[in-house]
Design a protein around this motif. Sequence first.
Motif, PDB file in Angstrom:
ATOM      1  N   THR A   5      68.123   2.905 -23.456  1.00 13.83           N
ATOM      2  CA  THR A   5      66.696   3.373 -23.155  1.00 13.83           C
ATOM      3  C   THR A   5      66.397   3.120 -21.544  1.00 13.83           C
ATOM      4  N   TRP A   6      65.450   3.480 -21.497  1.00 11.30           N
ATOM      5  CA  TRP A   6      64.718   3.421 -20.414  1.00 11.30           C
ATOM      6  C   TRP A   6      63.660   3.134 -20.283  1.00 11.30           C
ATOM      7  N   SER A   7      62.950   3.300 -19.098  1.00 14.97           N
ATOM      8  CA  SER A   7      61.387   2.205 -18.842  1.00 14.97           C
ATOM      9  C   SER A   7      61.858   2.338 -17.326  1.00 14.97           C
ATOM     10  N   VAL A   8      60.331   3.142 -16.596  1.00  7.35           N
ATOM     11  CA  VAL A   8      59.637   2.891 -15.121  1.00  7.35           C
ATOM     12  C   VAL A   8      59.178   2.024 -14.800  1.00  7.35           C
ATOM     13  N   GLU A   9      59.791   0.430 -14.219  1.00  5.70           N
ATOM     14  CA  GLU A   9      59.062  -0.885 -13.435  1.00  5.70           C
ATOM     15  C   GLU A   9      58.430  -0.186 -12.816  1.00  5.70           C
ATOM     16  N   ASP A  15      57.737  10.856 -10.329  1.00  2.00           N
ATOM     17  CA  ASP A  15      58.607  11.429 -10.427  1.00  2.00           C
ATOM     18  C   ASP A  15      59.329  11.972 -11.101  1.00  2.00           C
ATOM     19  N   PHE A  16      60.796  11.870 -11.285  1.00  2.00           N
ATOM     20  CA  PHE A  16      61.616  12.750 -12.596  1.00  2.00           C
ATOM     21  C   PHE A  16      62.172  11.788 -13.088  1.00  2.00           C
ATOM     22  N   GLU A  89      54.649   4.171 -17.270  1.00  2.00           N
ATOM     23  CA  GLU A  89      55.199   2.883 -17.108  1.00  2.00           C
ATOM     24  C   GLU A  89      55.304   2.055 -17.452  1.00  2.00           C
ATOM     25  N   PHE A  90      56.741   0.643 -17.578  1.00  2.00           N
ATOM     26  CA  PHE A  90      56.522  -0.143 -17.941  1.00  2.00           C
ATOM     27  C   PHE A  90      56.881  -0.370 -20.061  1.00  2.00           C
ATOM     28  N   GLN A 137      61.957   9.303  -8.524  1.00  2.00           N
ATOM     29  CA  GLN A 137      62.119   8.119  -8.763  1.00  2.00           C
ATOM     30  C   GLN A 137      62.408   6.716  -9.019  1.00  2.00           C
ATOM     31  N   GLY A 138      61.753   5.692  -8.490  1.00  2.00           N
ATOM     32  CA  GLY A 138      62.483   4.598  -8.352  1.00  2.00           C
ATOM     33  C   GLY A 138      62.725   3.655  -9.103  1.00  2.00           C
ATOM     34  N   ASP A 139      63.042   2.770  -9.744  1.00  2.00           N
ATOM     35  CA  ASP A 139      63.135   1.314 -10.194  1.00  2.00           C
ATOM     36  C   ASP A 139      63.098   1.811 -11.417  1.00  2.00           C
TER      37      ASP A 139
END
Length: 183
Positions: A5-9, A15-16, A89-90, A137-139
């Motif tokens: 699983t992944w998520s952008v926090e 971005d990518f 996000e999230f 893309q961070g976080d």
Amino acid sequence: VDTSTWSVETSSDDDFMGFVFGYQGRGQYYLFDWKQRTQSFSGQFAEEGMTLKVVDMPPGQDPTVADLWPSSSGANVTVLQHNTIPWDEFIDYEFTLSWVPGTIEITIREGAMVLESWVVSDATYTSGEFGFYNYSQGDVLYQGFTRQGVPDIYCDAKVNSLGCTPVLTSTGFASMTDPVPFD
């Protein structure tokens, strides 16, 4: 079969995120990248959505912005699939990658909902390593990574009396909790 699983926090970038597999070296691999918003950068255009690419750089060359940013094919990158589904996000997304020489299956889920399911025929790379991918893309939080091996091959098929060679294949992976069947 790889699952994670992944998520952008963070909500401060678009971005990518994604993963590479069939990794042969810095310029030879499959790339699954996922962009939140359409954007031009350094003269290159990336459309929001998921993209499956074959990266095949000339020997000794590393990929550049012109190779990796666009959501379209170029001199050193071939797009195998693309959609315009952005990530948010999230949100926890789950991916499943099933890859055997010649066949790539990628499924992206948000909870029980399948956002995308691709089955692609391509045999550019038949072995190689797996890794996670972020481009500007961070976080990004990757978690719960599991890998299941391909079944061992115990014998070679022989031509039968009708002149056919039998083939035994499977789709998916065996799991007590996955709602997708193992056929």
